[in-house]
Design an enzyme around this catalytic site. Sequence first.
Site, PDB file in Angstrom:
ATOM      1  N   ASN A   9      42.242  28.441  30.369  1.00 16.37           N
ATOM      2  CA  ASN A   9      43.376  27.905  31.131  1.00 16.37           C
ATOM      3  C   ASN A   9      44.017  29.076  31.879  1.00 16.37           C
ATOM      4  OD1 ASN A   9      45.736  26.805  32.075  1.00 16.37           O
ATOM      5  ND2 ASN A   9      46.627  26.391  30.054  1.00 16.37           N
ATOM      6  N   LYS A  11      46.360  29.077  33.911  1.00 11.08           N
ATOM      7  CA  LYS A  11      47.795  28.887  34.188  1.00 11.08           C
ATOM      8  C   LYS A  11      48.070  29.254  35.654  1.00 11.08           C
ATOM      9  CE  LYS A  11      48.673  29.476  29.321  1.00 11.08           C
ATOM     10  NZ  LYS A  11      49.578  29.842  28.233  1.00 11.08           N
ATOM     11  N   HIS A  95      50.065  19.989  27.927  1.00 14.48           N
ATOM     12  CA  HIS A  95      50.284  21.388  27.541  1.00 14.48           C
ATOM     13  C   HIS A  95      51.765  21.621  27.246  1.00 14.48           C
ATOM     14  CE1 HIS A  95      50.362  25.737  27.592  1.00 14.48           C
ATOM     15  NE2 HIS A  95      49.050  25.705  27.434  1.00 14.48           N
ATOM     16  N   GLU A  97      53.657  24.000  27.890  1.00 12.26           N
ATOM     17  CA  GLU A  97      54.449  24.545  29.009  1.00 12.26           C
ATOM     18  C   GLU A  97      54.902  23.418  29.931  1.00 12.26           C
ATOM     19  OE1 GLU A  97      51.612  27.525  30.228  1.00 12.26           O
ATOM     20  OE2 GLU A  97      52.002  28.610  28.365  1.00 12.26           O
ATOM     21  N   GLU A 167      47.641  23.680  19.853  1.00 20.95           N
ATOM     22  CA  GLU A 167      48.252  24.924  20.324  1.00 20.95           C
ATOM     23  C   GLU A 167      49.673  25.028  19.773  1.00 20.95           C
ATOM     24  OE1 GLU A 167      46.119  26.357  24.193  1.00 20.95           O
ATOM     25  OE2 GLU A 167      47.913  25.231  24.710  1.00 20.95           O
ATOM     26  N   GLY A 173      50.997  32.903  24.057  1.00 18.61           N
ATOM     27  CA  GLY A 173      51.494  34.028  24.842  1.00 18.61           C
ATOM     28  C   GLY A 173      52.329  35.016  24.045  1.00 18.61           C
ATOM     29  N   SER A 212      47.105  32.722  21.724  1.00 16.03           N
ATOM     30  CA  SER A 212      46.799  34.143  21.501  1.00 16.03           C
ATOM     31  C   SER A 212      45.375  34.377  20.977  1.00 16.03           C
ATOM     32  CB  SER A 212      47.845  34.797  20.587  1.00 16.03           C
ATOM     33  OG  SER A 212      49.125  34.745  21.200  1.00 16.03           O
TER      34      SER A 212
HETATM   35  P1  13P Z   1      47.498  32.409  25.382  1.00 17.27           P
HETATM   36  O1  13P Z   1      46.040  32.525  25.010  1.00 17.27           O
HETATM   37  O2  13P Z   1      47.901  33.303  26.505  1.00 17.27           O
HETATM   38  O3  13P Z   1      48.384  32.528  24.165  1.00 17.27           O
HETATM   39  O4  13P Z   1      47.705  30.913  25.938  1.00 17.27           O
HETATM   40  C1  13P Z   1      47.207  29.842  25.208  1.00 17.27           C
HETATM   41  C2  13P Z   1      47.347  28.626  26.028  1.00 17.27           C
HETATM   42  O5  13P Z   1      48.439  28.157  26.284  1.00 17.27           O
HETATM   43  C3  13P Z   1      46.120  27.996  26.549  1.00 17.27           C
HETATM   44  O6  13P Z   1      46.380  26.741  27.070  1.00 17.27           O
END
Ligand code: 13P
Length: 250
Positions: A9, A11, A95, A97, A167, A173, A212
Amino acid sequence: MRPRLIAGNWKMHKTISEAKSFVRDFLTIFQPQQGIEVVMAPPFIALPAVHHALQSTPIQLAAQNLFGKDEGAFTGEISAPMLQDLGCTYVIIGHSERRQHFKETNELINQKIQAALGHGLQPIFCVGERLEEREAGRTESVISNQIIEGLREVSSEQMKTITIAYEPVWAIGTGRAATPDQAAEVHTHIRSTIAGKWGIAQDGLRILYGGSVTAENAGEFFQSSQINGALVGKACLNPESFARIASLAP
Ligand code: 13P
């Protein structure tokens, strides 16, 4: 058993030219393997370029989002038929976010799930608890609720095309991944919730861990039979580390 899946992903990272050079570099080091699906989810604007660059490869394309209607006066939105026409096979939905920054509710997420399924796009449906929910002992109830409401009116047949990504919000992150045991425990809960409600075999479900994941820790997650792949954020932006994670999945 469905093949394992490693999805990146991106982002809100990479311009179109950066996307092209990423894929070029990735393809020089990536070794496809039997039983492993690899998926890239670049930003909308880079989807056509990445699709073109991946054409003669087994790597599949995902969008990071979609809108829950097929067409209409919805300025700025992108629909399932548009993504399907573009060559996407997967779409990330729910997601954290988007739940957090764009106030996506389980109801809205369900509309997106229905739109994706209606056009043959396979959802990568994200669930996960926040730190305060985990600390209050509410992890399982939060996740059950996300599943029951987010996947409302999904048939058992459709359920087989959905990939779940667990997740935990506190792991995204932060550099503080869940332990493989913590992830496996929640995966077991997800599996029994879905198997119970939809009556499908537990090993017919594909559940990824995200939060992560790095080239250093991915191998530990893949040792668990409960963990069928990874949804990778930061570490998928680097061709070497994403290729390394994919190579650890068998
Ligand atoms: P990170 O691997 O940067 O923690 O992000 C995970 C994520 O949100 C994947 O969708």
